[in-house]
Design a protein around this motif. Structure first.
Motif, PDB file in Angstrom:
ATOM      1  N   VAL A  71       0.860  -1.186   0.000  1.00 24.32           N
ATOM      2  CA  VAL A  71       0.000   0.000   0.000  1.00 24.32           C
ATOM      3  C   VAL A  71       0.893   1.231   0.000  1.00 24.32           C
ATOM      4  CG1 VAL A  71      -1.756   1.295   1.268  1.00 24.32           C
ATOM      5  CG2 VAL A  71      -1.785  -1.227   1.290  1.00 24.32           C
ATOM      6  N   ASP A  72       0.642   2.145  -0.935  1.00 24.36           N
ATOM      7  CA  ASP A  72       1.410   3.390  -0.941  1.00 24.36           C
ATOM      8  C   ASP A  72       0.478   4.572  -0.720  1.00 24.36           C
ATOM      9  OD1 ASP A  72       0.763   4.799  -3.700  1.00 24.36           O
ATOM     10  OD2 ASP A  72       1.133   2.695  -4.200  1.00 24.36           O
ATOM     11  N   THR A  73       0.997   5.577  -0.031  1.00 20.66           N
ATOM     12  CA  THR A  73       0.242   6.802   0.217  1.00 20.66           C
ATOM     13  C   THR A  73       1.109   8.003  -0.116  1.00 20.66           C
ATOM     14  OG1 THR A  73      -1.078   5.812   1.993  1.00 20.66           O
ATOM     15  CG2 THR A  73      -0.957   8.211   1.932  1.00 20.66           C
ATOM     16  N   GLU A  74       0.661   8.784  -1.083  1.00 22.57           N
ATOM     17  CA  GLU A  74       1.283  10.083  -1.322  1.00 22.57           C
ATOM     18  C   GLU A  74       0.675  11.071  -0.339  1.00 22.57           C
ATOM     19  OE1 GLU A  74       0.257  13.876  -3.680  1.00 22.57           O
ATOM     20  OE2 GLU A  74       0.419  12.213  -5.110  1.00 22.57           O
ATOM     21  N   LEU A  75       1.518  11.606   0.536  1.00 22.22           N
ATOM     22  CA  LEU A  75       1.063  12.583   1.518  1.00 22.22           C
ATOM     23  C   LEU A  75       1.668  13.937   1.152  1.00 22.22           C
ATOM     24  CD1 LEU A  75      -0.409  13.185   4.182  1.00 22.22           C
ATOM     25  CD2 LEU A  75       1.724  12.669   5.369  1.00 22.22           C
ATOM     26  N   PHE A  76       0.816  14.897   0.844  1.00 21.26           N
ATOM     27  CA  PHE A  76       1.254  16.215   0.396  1.00 21.26           C
ATOM     28  C   PHE A  76       0.381  17.235   1.124  1.00 21.26           C
ATOM     29  CE2 PHE A  76       2.129  18.855  -3.741  1.00 21.26           C
ATOM     30  CZ  PHE A  76       2.932  19.716  -3.013  1.00 21.26           C
ATOM     31  N   VAL A  77       0.867  17.767   2.229  1.00 19.21           N
ATOM     32  CA  VAL A  77       0.019  18.551   3.126  1.00 19.21           C
ATOM     33  C   VAL A  77       0.150  20.048   2.942  1.00 19.21           C
ATOM     34  CG1 VAL A  77      -0.172  16.730   4.860  1.00 19.21           C
ATOM     35  CG2 VAL A  77       1.728  18.350   4.988  1.00 19.21           C
ATOM     36  N   ASN A  78       0.939  20.479   1.969  1.00 19.70           N
ATOM     37  CA  ASN A  78       1.005  21.896   1.604  1.00 19.70           C
ATOM     38  C   ASN A  78       0.904  22.033   0.084  1.00 19.70           C
ATOM     39  OD1 ASN A  78       1.774  23.689   4.147  1.00 19.70           O
ATOM     40  ND2 ASN A  78       2.919  21.761   4.317  1.00 19.70           N
ATOM     41  N   CYS A  79      -0.073  21.336  -0.503  1.00 16.71           N
ATOM     42  CA  CYS A  79      -0.203  21.339  -1.967  1.00 16.71           C
ATOM     43  C   CYS A  79      -0.695  22.686  -2.486  1.00 16.71           C
ATOM     44  CB  CYS A  79      -1.130  20.213  -2.422  1.00 16.71           C
ATOM     45  SG  CYS A  79      -2.878  20.492  -2.077  1.00 16.71           S
ATOM     46  N   GLY A  80      -1.400  23.455  -1.634  1.00 14.79           N
ATOM     47  CA  GLY A  80      -1.792  24.808  -2.000  1.00 14.79           C
ATOM     48  C   GLY A  80      -3.130  24.958  -2.683  1.00 14.79           C
ATOM     49  N   PHE A  81      -3.729  23.860  -3.176  1.00 12.84           N
ATOM     50  CA  PHE A  81      -4.944  24.036  -3.989  1.00 12.84           C
ATOM     51  C   PHE A  81      -6.204  23.438  -3.388  1.00 12.84           C
ATOM     52  CE2 PHE A  81      -2.569  20.377  -5.762  1.00 12.84           C
ATOM     53  CZ  PHE A  81      -3.490  19.362  -5.562  1.00 12.84           C
ATOM     54  N   GLY A  82      -6.126  22.748  -2.258  1.00 12.25           N
ATOM     55  CA  GLY A  82      -7.344  22.197  -1.668  1.00 12.25           C
ATOM     56  C   GLY A  82      -7.099  20.883  -0.974  1.00 12.25           C
ATOM     57  N   TYR A  83      -8.187  20.180  -0.699  1.00 13.43           N
ATOM     58  CA  TYR A  83      -8.138  18.921   0.045  1.00 13.43           C
ATOM     59  C   TYR A  83      -8.579  17.793  -0.869  1.00 13.43           C
ATOM     60  CZ  TYR A  83      -9.035  15.493   3.748  1.00 13.43           C
ATOM     61  OH  TYR A  83      -9.028  14.374   4.540  1.00 13.43           O
TER      62      TYR A  83
END
Length: 339
Positions: free
Chosen positions: A226-238
């Motif tokens: 299982v892989d999870t891309e975690l990007f918590v400052n992407c800037g465009f939304g949730y």
């Protein structure tokens, strides 16, 4: 209590989540009322209670639980305060909906689990609300039915527009990826046995000291990846996306962004601004199901075992994040109460 009686709930913690649950219990769901609110901020809790008929403000959780109008407890205080509140609820025989985390670490989660075992019955539902999201429920049903054969992999995306001040690398695991930890265990019906964390080149939008994005890899007891891309400052939304890759097909949720338009030389839709908006219906469904089960004298949903297992994976995840190494998850044998 009678299954026809209104459930009197004490809400412990009236920050963002707690205040939202007070609103939910008061205005959205049926069969319950807010009988007490608890917070260390006496002025805030009094303001909230003054706006709800028959609601009493407290600064001490134990005092609120002793209130004869309280039949159940919803814990939404910071995680470090959960253990004491849970043990106090056990002592009074009160059922609990506990916002995640059950507790912040596996050692304290295990103490809570062992205390519940001594009661001989479940009293706690842990607030992993994605299990009550309509899309996740559909994906779970497809996997349980074997619609596309045995699941081999999950691909997750978890993106936030920005992080609040003080957000740390460890919080990326404990506060964000914990949801993917729980849905992985739930969707695949398998324990996570090992974790790795990879750190790509960081975004310039992340605050100093925060490594963002990250790629988190889980291994399960059945050998799934299982892989999870975690990007918590992407800037465009949730955005939250999950794709199950099975032997005979794939199934994906999270791509529906509402109305999709073509106009004036442009095309596109909207992106949810935050987790509360994205999972509002899931929160409503979760609390309603908890109230309904409690009025029947039952406990359902994520258990103390799920809270403990998530804490153990988080602990391994933070170690993997720090060392860059593959870290195995340490779990006790699963007690019969939680099988």
């Amino acid at each position: 209590m009678s299954q026809y009686a209104t459930l009197g709930v004490a809400v412990i913690g009236t920050g963002r989540m707690g205040a939202d649950h007070v609103r939910r219990l008061n205005d959205v769901i049926s069969g319950a009322r807010v009988a007490a609110v608890v917070d260390i901020d006496a002025d805030r809790v009094k303001r909230i209670a003054d706006g709800i008929e028959g609601c009493t403000p407290y600064t001490d959780p134990a005092a609120a639980m002793a209130d004869p109008s309280v039949d159940a407890v919803l814990i939404a205080s910071p995680g470090a305060a959960h253990e004491d509140a849970l043990l106090a609820a056990f002592a009074r025989g009160l059922p609990v909906l506990c916002e995640k985390p059950l507790t912040p670490d596996p050692a304290s989660a295990l103490r809570v689990l062992e205390a519940e075992l001594r009661l001989g019955r479940r009293r706690v539902q842990v607030g992993f609300m994605r299990r009550y999201d309509a899309d996740y429920l559909k994906l779970k049903a497809l996997l349980d039915q074997g619609a596309y054969g045995r699941p081999l992999m999950l691909h997750n995306k978890h993106r936030n527009a920005s992080t609040p001040p003080g957000f740390t690398n460890a919080m990326m695991i404990h506060d964000s990826v914990v949801h993917e930890i729980d849905v992985t265990r739930w969707l695949l019906d398998e324990e996570i046995t090992a974790v790795r964390v990879l750190r790509p080149a960081p975004t310039g939008n992340a605050p100093e000291g925060l490594s963002d994005p990250q790629l988190i890899l889980f291994e399960t007891a059945a050998g799934q990846i299982v892989d999870t891309e975690l990007f918590v400052n992407c800037g465009f939304g949730y955005q939250v996306v999950c794709e199950a890759v099975c032997e005979g097909g794939t199934a994906r949720i999270g791509d529906d962004h509402g109305v999709f338009v073509n106009a004036a030389g442009k095309w596109g839709g909207s992106i949810t601004p935050g987790f509360v908006e994205r999972f509002e219906e899931a929160y409503d469904r979760q609390v309603q199901r908890w109230v309904d089960a409690t009025r029947r004298g039952e406990v359902e949903g994520p258990s103390c075992w799920d809270g403990y297992a998530a804490a153990a994976v988080c602990e391994a995840g933070v170690r993997a994040q720090t060392t860059g190494e593959r870290v195995e998850v340490e779990l006790i044998e699963r007690p019969a109460l939680y099988r």
